[in-house]
Structures are given as C-alpha cells and as structure tokens.
Design a protein around this motif. Structure first.
Motif, PDB file in Angstrom:
ATOM      1  N   ARG A  38      43.190  61.306  27.621  1.00 26.35           N
ATOM      2  CA  ARG A  38      43.974  62.615  27.495  1.00 26.35           C
ATOM      3  C   ARG A  38      44.134  62.984  26.301  1.00 26.35           C
ATOM      4  O   ARG A  38      44.358  64.188  26.454  1.00 26.35           O
ATOM      5  N   ASP A  39      43.435  62.588  25.614  1.00 25.51           N
ATOM      6  CA  ASP A  39      42.908  63.801  24.752  1.00 25.51           C
ATOM      7  C   ASP A  39      41.468  64.438  24.415  1.00 25.51           C
ATOM      8  O   ASP A  39      41.004  64.899  23.333  1.00 25.51           O
ATOM      9  N   GLN A  40      41.383  64.845  25.641  1.00 23.88           N
ATOM     10  CA  GLN A  40      41.156  66.683  26.365  1.00 23.88           C
ATOM     11  C   GLN A  40      39.050  65.838  26.029  1.00 23.88           C
ATOM     12  O   GLN A  40      38.431  66.766  25.559  1.00 23.88           O
ATOM     13  N   THR A  41      38.697  64.618  26.652  1.00 21.15           N
ATOM     14  CA  THR A  41      37.424  64.723  26.036  1.00 21.15           C
ATOM     15  C   THR A  41      36.457  63.446  27.033  1.00 21.15           C
ATOM     16  O   THR A  41      38.142  62.137  27.896  1.00 21.15           O
ATOM     17  N   ALA A  42      35.703  62.954  27.278  1.00 23.80           N
ATOM     18  CA  ALA A  42      35.689  62.235  28.209  1.00 23.80           C
ATOM     19  C   ALA A  42      34.173  61.546  27.105  1.00 23.80           C
ATOM     20  O   ALA A  42      33.619  62.545  26.523  1.00 23.80           O
ATOM     21  N   ARG A  43      33.285  60.609  27.629  1.00 22.18           N
ATOM     22  CA  ARG A  43      32.813  59.673  26.525  1.00 22.18           C
ATOM     23  C   ARG A  43      31.578  58.552  26.639  1.00 22.18           C
ATOM     24  O   ARG A  43      32.166  57.728  27.786  1.00 22.18           O
ATOM     25  N   LEU A  44      30.558  58.795  26.348  1.00 22.53           N
ATOM     26  CA  LEU A  44      29.267  58.478  26.322  1.00 22.53           C
ATOM     27  C   LEU A  44      29.569  57.431  25.559  1.00 22.53           C
ATOM     28  O   LEU A  44      29.197  57.373  24.393  1.00 22.53           O
ATOM     29  N   ASP A 104      26.602  47.978  22.975  1.00 21.55           N
ATOM     30  CA  ASP A 104      27.379  47.034  21.485  1.00 21.55           C
ATOM     31  C   ASP A 104      28.316  48.410  21.157  1.00 21.55           C
ATOM     32  O   ASP A 104      28.903  48.069  20.589  1.00 21.55           O
ATOM     33  N   GLY A 105      28.680  48.814  22.788  1.00 20.47           N
ATOM     34  CA  GLY A 105      30.390  50.067  22.580  1.00 20.47           C
ATOM     35  C   GLY A 105      29.854  50.917  21.519  1.00 20.47           C
ATOM     36  O   GLY A 105      30.497  51.948  21.669  1.00 20.47           O
ATOM     37  N   THR A 106      28.283  51.217  21.202  1.00 16.20           N
ATOM     38  CA  THR A 106      28.673  52.356  19.915  1.00 16.20           C
ATOM     39  C   THR A 106      28.788  53.877  20.795  1.00 16.20           C
ATOM     40  O   THR A 106      28.316  53.910  22.413  1.00 16.20           O
ATOM     41  N   LEU A 107      29.345  54.383  20.013  1.00 16.77           N
ATOM     42  CA  LEU A 107      29.544  56.265  20.971  1.00 16.77           C
ATOM     43  C   LEU A 107      28.522  56.660  20.636  1.00 16.77           C
ATOM     44  O   LEU A 107      27.661  56.724  20.200  1.00 16.77           O
ATOM     45  N   ILE A 108      28.097  57.580  22.296  1.00 19.27           N
ATOM     46  CA  ILE A 108      26.589  57.797  22.388  1.00 19.27           C
ATOM     47  C   ILE A 108      27.326  59.481  22.216  1.00 19.27           C
ATOM     48  O   ILE A 108      26.182  60.083  21.272  1.00 19.27           O
ATOM     49  N   LYS A 109      28.240  60.364  23.502  1.00 17.13           N
ATOM     50  CA  LYS A 109      28.619  61.450  22.977  1.00 17.13           C
ATOM     51  C   LYS A 109      29.815  61.436  23.258  1.00 17.13           C
ATOM     52  O   LYS A 109      30.474  60.274  23.949  1.00 17.13           O
ATOM     53  N   THR A 110      30.457  62.853  22.667  1.00 21.41           N
ATOM     54  CA  THR A 110      31.866  62.925  23.153  1.00 21.41           C
ATOM     55  C   THR A 110      32.078  64.303  23.945  1.00 21.41           C
ATOM     56  O   THR A 110      31.466  65.026  23.409  1.00 21.41           O
ATOM     57  N   LEU A 111      32.179  64.334  25.123  1.00 15.26           N
ATOM     58  CA  LEU A 111      32.393  66.183  26.202  1.00 15.26           C
ATOM     59  C   LEU A 111      33.635  66.397  25.676  1.00 15.26           C
ATOM     60  O   LEU A 111      34.141  65.674  26.181  1.00 15.26           O
ATOM     61  N   GLY A 123      23.294  50.541  34.438  1.00 11.06           N
ATOM     62  CA  GLY A 123      24.063  49.534  33.557  1.00 11.06           C
ATOM     63  C   GLY A 123      24.150  49.639  32.006  1.00 11.06           C
ATOM     64  O   GLY A 123      24.550  48.489  31.494  1.00 11.06           O
ATOM     65  N   LYS A 124      23.135  50.686  31.389  1.00  9.43           N
ATOM     66  CA  LYS A 124      22.786  51.099  30.558  1.00  9.43           C
ATOM     67  C   LYS A 124      24.075  51.995  29.847  1.00  9.43           C
ATOM     68  O   LYS A 124      24.605  51.812  28.579  1.00  9.43           O
ATOM     69  N   TYR A 125      25.044  52.268  30.157  1.00  9.30           N
ATOM     70  CA  TYR A 125      25.910  53.284  29.337  1.00  9.30           C
ATOM     71  C   TYR A 125      27.343  53.044  30.491  1.00  9.30           C
ATOM     72  O   TYR A 125      27.207  53.111  31.211  1.00  9.30           O
ATOM     73  N   ILE A 126      28.434  53.514  29.432  1.00  7.95           N
ATOM     74  CA  ILE A 126      29.916  53.282  30.175  1.00  7.95           C
ATOM     75  C   ILE A 126      30.206  54.742  29.545  1.00  7.95           C
ATOM     76  O   ILE A 126      30.358  55.422  29.011  1.00  7.95           O
ATOM     77  N   LEU A 127      31.591  54.719  31.011  1.00  8.74           N
ATOM     78  CA  LEU A 127      31.732  56.085  30.549  1.00  8.74           C
ATOM     79  C   LEU A 127      33.669  56.545  30.709  1.00  8.74           C
ATOM     80  O   LEU A 127      34.154  55.708  31.328  1.00  8.74           O
ATOM     81  N   THR A 128      34.201  57.511  29.926  1.00  7.02           N
ATOM     82  CA  THR A 128      35.696  56.920  30.645  1.00  7.02           C
ATOM     83  C   THR A 128      35.532  58.306  29.762  1.00  7.02           C
ATOM     84  O   THR A 128      35.326  59.549  29.506  1.00  7.02           O
ATOM     85  N   SER A 129      37.245  58.958  30.078  1.00  8.14           N
ATOM     86  CA  SER A 129      37.882  59.892  29.838  1.00  8.14           C
ATOM     87  C   SER A 129      39.072  59.566  29.581  1.00  8.14           C
ATOM     88  O   SER A 129      40.269  58.565  29.341  1.00  8.14           O
TER      89      SER A 129
END
Length: 126
Positions: free
Chosen positions: A13-19, A24-31, A5-11
C-alpha cells in the motif's frame, strides 16, 4: 519467491514493490509507483517483474536493473492481479472494471478481454 529461489518480491500500500534477497532478507530494489501496488510476480525466467496497481496500470520491470520496461494501460479501474504466462510472451490481468485481459508482453497490446458481472480480483495461467 523467484523461480530460482534467490529473491522474494512484495507489493504494498506504500506505493512500492520491493525485491529482497531470499537468503538474508536484505532489500535489493524498490520499484516505485504512483498508487497502491496490489500484486507482483516474476516471469518464469526471473528476468522480468510484473506489478498491478490501483492507478489502473500494469508495469513490467527488469529484475536486475529495476528499470521500467513498459506500462500497460487500458483498464478502467484498479488492477488487482497480474502474472506472466510460462513462455513469458503474455500477461494476464484482473481488474475491478469487471474484466480480465491477456496482453502481449512485448508490444503491450490487448490480445483478449473477458467480461464479468463484478470485480475480477485474481488471475493466473496454468
């Protein structure tokens, strides 16, 4: 959501997946990828991330470092979906090349291939 429950992962069309931080909704990593990312999923222990991409590949990432661990190549068209088995040893993929495949997550070898008469858009382990 990650299983803890600590993270959200999104994919995207901008060629990224984001953690993202789920609290708090802050961006941690961009893949970063070289094409659209159609799906993403956590391993059940949340240590790895798998992404399915329009460039016909699947990538396995380390959740904490964001480092690419392995690329699974072999599909002949876009990979639309992917996820880990509960034990983390296998990955299933669904592709527009009319196949679903089960891969060994450690070696990257195809263990099984299932052929269909049309695009395969989604997959999951139970």
């Amino acid at each position: 959501f990650s299983h803890d429950g600590k993270y959200i992962l999104t994919s995207s069309r901008d060629q990224t997946a984001r953690l993202w931080n789920a609290t708090d909704g802050t961006l941690i990593k961009t893949l970063r990828h070289e094409d659209w990312v159609f799906s993403c999923a956590f391993s059940f222990d949340d240590k790895l991330i798998v992404t399915a991409c329009d460039d016909k590949t699947v990538r396995i990432w380390d959740t904490q470092s964001g480092q690419l661990k392995r690329t699974l190549a072999g599909h002949q068209d876009s990979v639309r979906s992917s996820c880990f088995s509960a034990d983390g040893n296998r990955i299933i993929t669904a592709s527009w090349d009319h196949t679903a495949r089960i891969w060994d997550a450690q070696s990257g070898k195809v263990l099984s291939e299932f052929k269909f008469n049309d695009d395969v858009r989604s997959c999951d382990f139970t």
